[in-house]
Design an enzyme around this catalytic site. Structure first.
Site, PDB file in Angstrom:
ATOM      1  N   ARG A   1       5.099  -7.388  10.696  1.00 39.19           N
ATOM      2  CA  ARG A   1       3.971  -7.190   9.777  1.00 39.19           C
ATOM      3  C   ARG A   1       4.166  -8.015   8.493  1.00 39.19           C
ATOM      4  O   ARG A   1       5.240  -8.066   7.916  1.00 39.19           O
ATOM      5  CB  ARG A   1       3.850  -5.709   9.419  1.00 39.19           C
ATOM      6  CG  ARG A   1       2.684  -5.351   8.491  1.00 39.19           C
ATOM      7  CD  ARG A   1       3.098  -5.312   7.036  1.00 39.19           C
ATOM      8  NE  ARG A   1       2.047  -4.777   6.160  1.00 39.19           N
ATOM      9  CZ  ARG A   1       2.141  -4.737   4.830  1.00 39.19           C
ATOM     10  NH1 ARG A   1       3.213  -5.225   4.225  1.00 39.19           N
ATOM     11  NH2 ARG A   1       1.166  -4.238   4.107  1.00 39.19           N
TER      12      ARG A   1
ATOM     13  N   THR B   1       8.120  -9.336  -2.420  1.00 38.48           N
ATOM     14  CA  THR B   1       8.202  -7.959  -1.911  1.00 38.48           C
ATOM     15  C   THR B   1       8.974  -7.888  -0.599  1.00 38.48           C
ATOM     16  O   THR B   1       9.082  -8.898   0.117  1.00 38.48           O
ATOM     17  CB  THR B   1       6.780  -7.415  -1.660  1.00 38.48           C
ATOM     18  OG1 THR B   1       6.839  -6.019  -1.397  1.00 38.48           O
ATOM     19  CG2 THR B   1       6.093  -8.093  -0.490  1.00 38.48           C
TER      20      THR B   1
ATOM     21  N   SER C   1      11.936  -2.159  -3.045  1.00 34.43           N
ATOM     22  CA  SER C   1      10.725  -2.754  -2.471  1.00 34.43           C
ATOM     23  C   SER C   1      10.689  -4.261  -2.609  1.00 34.43           C
ATOM     24  O   SER C   1       9.686  -4.894  -2.283  1.00 34.43           O
ATOM     25  CB  SER C   1       9.475  -2.182  -3.131  1.00 34.43           C
ATOM     26  OG  SER C   1       9.250  -0.887  -2.633  1.00 34.43           O
TER      27      SER C   1
ATOM     28  N   THR D   1       6.349  -3.823  -5.112  1.00 40.92           N
ATOM     29  CA  THR D   1       6.155  -5.269  -5.221  1.00 40.92           C
ATOM     30  C   THR D   1       6.092  -5.715  -6.677  1.00 40.92           C
ATOM     31  O   THR D   1       5.408  -5.083  -7.476  1.00 40.92           O
ATOM     32  CB  THR D   1       4.799  -5.609  -4.566  1.00 40.92           C
ATOM     33  OG1 THR D   1       4.889  -5.254  -3.198  1.00 40.92           O
ATOM     34  CG2 THR D   1       4.442  -7.068  -4.714  1.00 40.92           C
TER      35      THR D   1
ATOM     36  N   THR E   1      -0.634  -5.127  -6.119  1.00 41.36           N
ATOM     37  CA  THR E   1       0.408  -4.311  -5.491  1.00 41.36           C
ATOM     38  C   THR E   1      -0.273  -3.155  -4.768  1.00 41.36           C
ATOM     39  O   THR E   1      -1.408  -2.811  -5.076  1.00 41.36           O
ATOM     40  CB  THR E   1       1.418  -3.799  -6.547  1.00 41.36           C
ATOM     41  OG1 THR E   1       2.439  -3.039  -5.902  1.00 41.36           O
ATOM     42  CG2 THR E   1       0.766  -2.941  -7.607  1.00 41.36           C
ATOM     43  N   GLY E   2       0.432  -2.593  -3.810  1.00 42.94           N
ATOM     44  CA  GLY E   2      -0.158  -1.473  -3.072  1.00 42.94           C
ATOM     45  C   GLY E   2      -0.385  -1.830  -1.618  1.00 42.94           C
ATOM     46  O   GLY E   2       0.225  -2.769  -1.103  1.00 42.94           O
TER      47      GLY E   2
HETATM   48  N1  ASP Z   1       1.514  -5.085  -1.280  1.00 39.43           N
HETATM   49  C1  ASP Z   1       2.746  -4.898  -0.558  1.00 39.43           C
HETATM   50  C2  ASP Z   1       2.484  -5.052   0.909  1.00 39.43           C
HETATM   51  O1  ASP Z   1       1.455  -4.603   1.385  1.00 39.43           O
HETATM   52  C3  ASP Z   1       3.405  -3.602  -0.776  1.00 39.43           C
HETATM   53  C4  ASP Z   1       3.353  -2.984  -2.120  1.00 39.43           C
HETATM   54  O2  ASP Z   1       2.941  -3.576  -3.108  1.00 39.43           O
HETATM   55  O3  ASP Z   1       3.743  -1.813  -2.198  1.00 39.43           O
HETATM   56  O4  ASP Z   1       3.341  -5.546   1.586  1.00 39.43           O
END
Ligand code: ASP
Length: 337
Positions: A225, A215, A95, A197, A248-249
């Site tokens: 995106r 990330t 990631s 991330t 994160t997320g």
């Molecule tokens: N926050 C990151 C994104 O939306 C992805 C992640 O942390 O899993 O690109």
């Protein structure tokens, strides 16, 4: 009665306190009853704080590297960059950086940002073929009058600065993408342990705070995106008077609520890092409940000038690693639902 939320919070605090010499998070995650006694917005002169490094997920190599830089007298800024570069270079981490999962078109595109104790910030997004986007973000901060460079412009700038182009798509990530293409369902998986991330915050020996976030974004995203991670205030925010936060997320919700900035501002208003993370998560749940799938995850981490920290996530599964002085420990984050 012990509510579910209190139970997880208490479990977290107890496990934190047990068997470590680390400053207890109980200072930051206070009980409901203590909320009325929150400190005022006047932080005064902070007591001496042990150098602290905290990172999303179990990025132990990154945290160890960052602490090594701090212990040899480096700035928090140098520490956060060196720390996350470990993860960017790791092909096993799918990631971040090299080895990151590609977008729907099979292209690895990277987002990263960095912020120092003076409020300087640099960022790159939709960057391709450069292994260390965080170092390009730092260059944007240090040698341009801008904050953020994107796509082709970011790549041209990186090459001009001496970075080398390389193929970042590993065989493992390519094969998984080929598999994914068979039914092409876009189902972001935000809770893949050790593979997400990295947001990393550090306090150096002078008590200054910096942060970095990097990330490859949500796997199989639409080409073009960009998520929260390179957005100052969304994926990362640092204010040396107050503290720092990272996320994160699912980046879309973090962007819509400017999550990391919100966490830092809540701390400025007197909330502990734990309370600030909880409020930022709860705000997302309240507003966007209808859009949340069972896989939906967001996790926040925060530290303040006292070296206290907080962590909170939407659902179970977010974890983080904390190092103070020479002691480091992994934790499962408390969560809301
Ligand atoms: N926050 C990151 C994104 O939306 C992805 C992640 O942390 O899993 O690109």
């Amino acid at each position: 009665m012990v509510t579910r939320r209190k139970f997880f919070r208490n479990t977290f605090l107890a496990s934190f306190a047990m068997g470590t010499g680390l400053t207890s998070c109980s200072q930051s995650a206070q009980s409901e009853d203590q909320k009325d006694n929150q400190p005022s917005t006047d932080f005064g002169t902070p007591p001496p704080v042990l150098p602290t490094v905290i990172a999303t997920w179990k990025n132990e190599k990154a945290v160890a590297k960052a602490m090594q830089v701090i212990e040899s007298g480096g700035r928090a800024l140098d520490a956060v960059e060196a720390g996350v570069k470990e993860t960017e270079a790791d092909p096993e981490d799918q990631s971040v950086g090299y080895g990151g999962r590609p977008d729907r078109d099979g292209i690895v595109t990277l987002d990263a940002c960095i912020m120092d104790e003076k409020g300087n910030a640099g960022s790159v997004c939709f960057l391709q073929n450069i292994k260390h986007p965080i170092s390009v973000a730092r260059k944007v901060m240090e040698v341009t009058p801008h904050v953020m460079l994107c796509g082709e412009g970011a790549l041209a700038f990186a090459l001009e600065q001496g970075f080398q182009e390389e193929d970042l798509l590993t065989e493992t990530s390519r094969q998984e993408w080929e598999e994914w293409k068979k039914d092409s369902k876009y189902e972001p998986k935000a809770n893949i342990e050790r593979h997400d991330t990295i947001g990393l915050l550090a306090i150096d020996q002078q008590g200054h705070i910096s942060g970095a976030c990097t990330t490859s974004g949500m796997a199989y995203k639409l080409h073009g995106r960009v998520g929260d991670s390179p957005i100052i205030g969304a994926g990362l925010y640092v204010d040396d008077e107050v503290g720092g936060a990272c996320a994160t997320g699912v980046g879309e919700m973090v962007m819509k609520t400017l999550g990391s900035f919100l966490v830092v501002e809540l701390m400025r208003l007197g909330k502990s890092p734990q309370e600030a993370c909880e409020e930022a998560v709860n705000r997302i749940i309240k507003k966007y409940k209808d859009q949340m799938t069972p896989e939906f995850q967001i996790g926040y981490l925060a530290i303040n000038k006292r070296g206290e920290h907080g962590a909170y996530a939407v659902v179970e599964g977010f974890n983080f690693i904390l190092q103070k002085g020479d002691k480091s420990r992994e934790f499962e984050s408390p969560f809301a639902i």
